[in-house]
Scaffold this motif. Structure first.
Motif, short mmCIF file in Angstrom:
data_model
loop_
_atom_site.label_atom_id
_atom_site.label_comp_id
_atom_site.label_asym_id
_atom_site.label_seq_id
_atom_site.Cartn_x
_atom_site.Cartn_y
_atom_site.Cartn_z
N ARG A 121 38.91 36.90 37.67
CA ARG A 121 38.41 35.50 37.68
C ARG A 121 37.05 35.27 37.99
O ARG A 121 36.16 34.45 37.36
N GLU A 122 36.59 35.99 38.83
CA GLU A 122 35.28 36.07 39.31
C GLU A 122 34.34 36.67 38.02
O GLU A 122 33.26 35.99 37.58
N LEU A 123 34.90 37.75 37.44
CA LEU A 123 34.04 38.26 36.27
C LEU A 123 34.30 37.46 35.20
O LEU A 123 32.87 37.14 34.42
N ALA A 124 35.30 36.73 34.65
CA ALA A 124 35.31 35.77 33.66
C ALA A 124 34.63 34.52 34.01
O ALA A 124 33.74 34.14 32.97
N ALA A 125 34.32 34.19 34.94
CA ALA A 125 33.26 32.96 35.50
C ALA A 125 31.85 33.18 35.16
O ALA A 125 31.09 32.37 34.87
#
Length: 299
Positions: free
Chosen positions: A151-155
């Motif tokens: 989720r961090e990478l996608a954001a």
């Protein structure tokens, strides 16, 4: 002290001579360097041992302790190297040092070898490791680090892609990487949002990529590189394996979604690294090209 005496090769031999009270510094065979291992170096010692040095900045004591624990409870599983170092590792000259059995065979290359011939053996080995981890080290429930990281990478990805658009004459391989990620950004965000945020947690290998599996005699499988052990969802290991295979063999929906987002997450990390350092070498270029090809096959 001469320049040669200051080399890491000399330091490695000096360490072994000290720890095993050898009359002279042993001759070691270098087999991997920092460029291909991301901060680690490997040497072959004799016919049956491999020595690894990892800089203090590249690995946490928590990972080393979990690695020691997992190796300890899996010592009698065929294909798992035995450790010959204290818990969690030797500390010497700014490096953590581990000494393990040398596993006979060659790293699994699914691009050159039939995936179906080895996939079943690789997954069976992971299942044995996970069962030993559950029974000996326990199971907890909590937030899933693998999902949090996705989720961090996608954001962060839209911002990285925006920065990349400002670059002048980037390497062709990085341009291909950014193009793939631009096509996947919406799907990456969607899948990262629907993955379960919590679930069962055990000590996992943490980097069960195909190249860390060793194909031995009669296609027996071994597994190396336990330096990335962590507490996470057990499916994260299988997903890491699947994400490095051309096409994704049949698996449950959670594993497939973890595998696909693992690929995109790896691609996003390489884009971020390039934007940070503007550096490129052969191992990095090879890895990026492999990820781009895997993504193309997934369409």
């Amino acid at each position: 002290m001469s320049l040669a005496d200051n080399s890491l090769n000399f330091i490695a031999g000096k360490l072994l001579a000290s720890k095993f009270q050898l009359p002279e510094i042993p001759v070691l065979q270098p087999i991997a360097s920092d460029d291909s291992l991301g901060g680690s170096f490997l040497w072959r010692w004799g016919t049956d041992r491999v020595l690894r040095a990892t800089s203090f900045q590249k690995v946490r004591n928590e990972c080393l302790n979990l690695s020691w624990d997992l190796l300890h409870v899996c010592q009698n599983i065929l294909g798992i190297p035995r450790k010959a170092h204290p818990r969690p590792a030797w500390e010497y000259e700014g490096y953590h040092w581990t000494l393990l059995d040398w596993l006979p065979g060659e790293p699994w290359n699914p691009w050159e070898q039939n995936v179906s011939n080895f996939f079943e053996n690789a997954t069976a080995l992971l299942e044995m490791i996970h069962e030993r981890s559950r029974s000996a080290l326990g199971v907890t429930t909590g937030l899933l680090p693998c999902v949090i990281r996705r989720r961090e990478l996608a954001a962060s990805l839209p911002g990285w892609l925006g920065r990349f658009q400002l670059e002048r004459e980037p390497p062709e391989v990085v341009t291909k990487l950014a193009a793939c990620l631009e096509n996947r950004v919406n799907e990456f965000t969607r899948l990262a949002g629907i993955l379960p945020g919590s679930g069962p947690l055990i000590v996992v290998h943490g980097d069960a990529r195909p190249s860390n599996f060793i194909v031995g005699p009669r296609n027996a499988m071994g597994l190396t590189d336990f330096n990335n052990c962590r507490v996470d969802h057990p499916t994260s290991d299988l997903a890491r394996l699947l994400s490095g295979l051309p096409g994704i063999p049949g698996a449950d929906a959670l594993t497939v979604d973890l595998a696909r987002t693992n690929r995109w997450g790896s691609m996003a990390q390489w884009l971020d690294q390039w934007l940070e350092w503007r550096s490129m070498n052969k191992p990095i270029e090879k890895r990026i090209n492999e990820l781009v090809k895997l993504d193309w096959l997934d369409k």
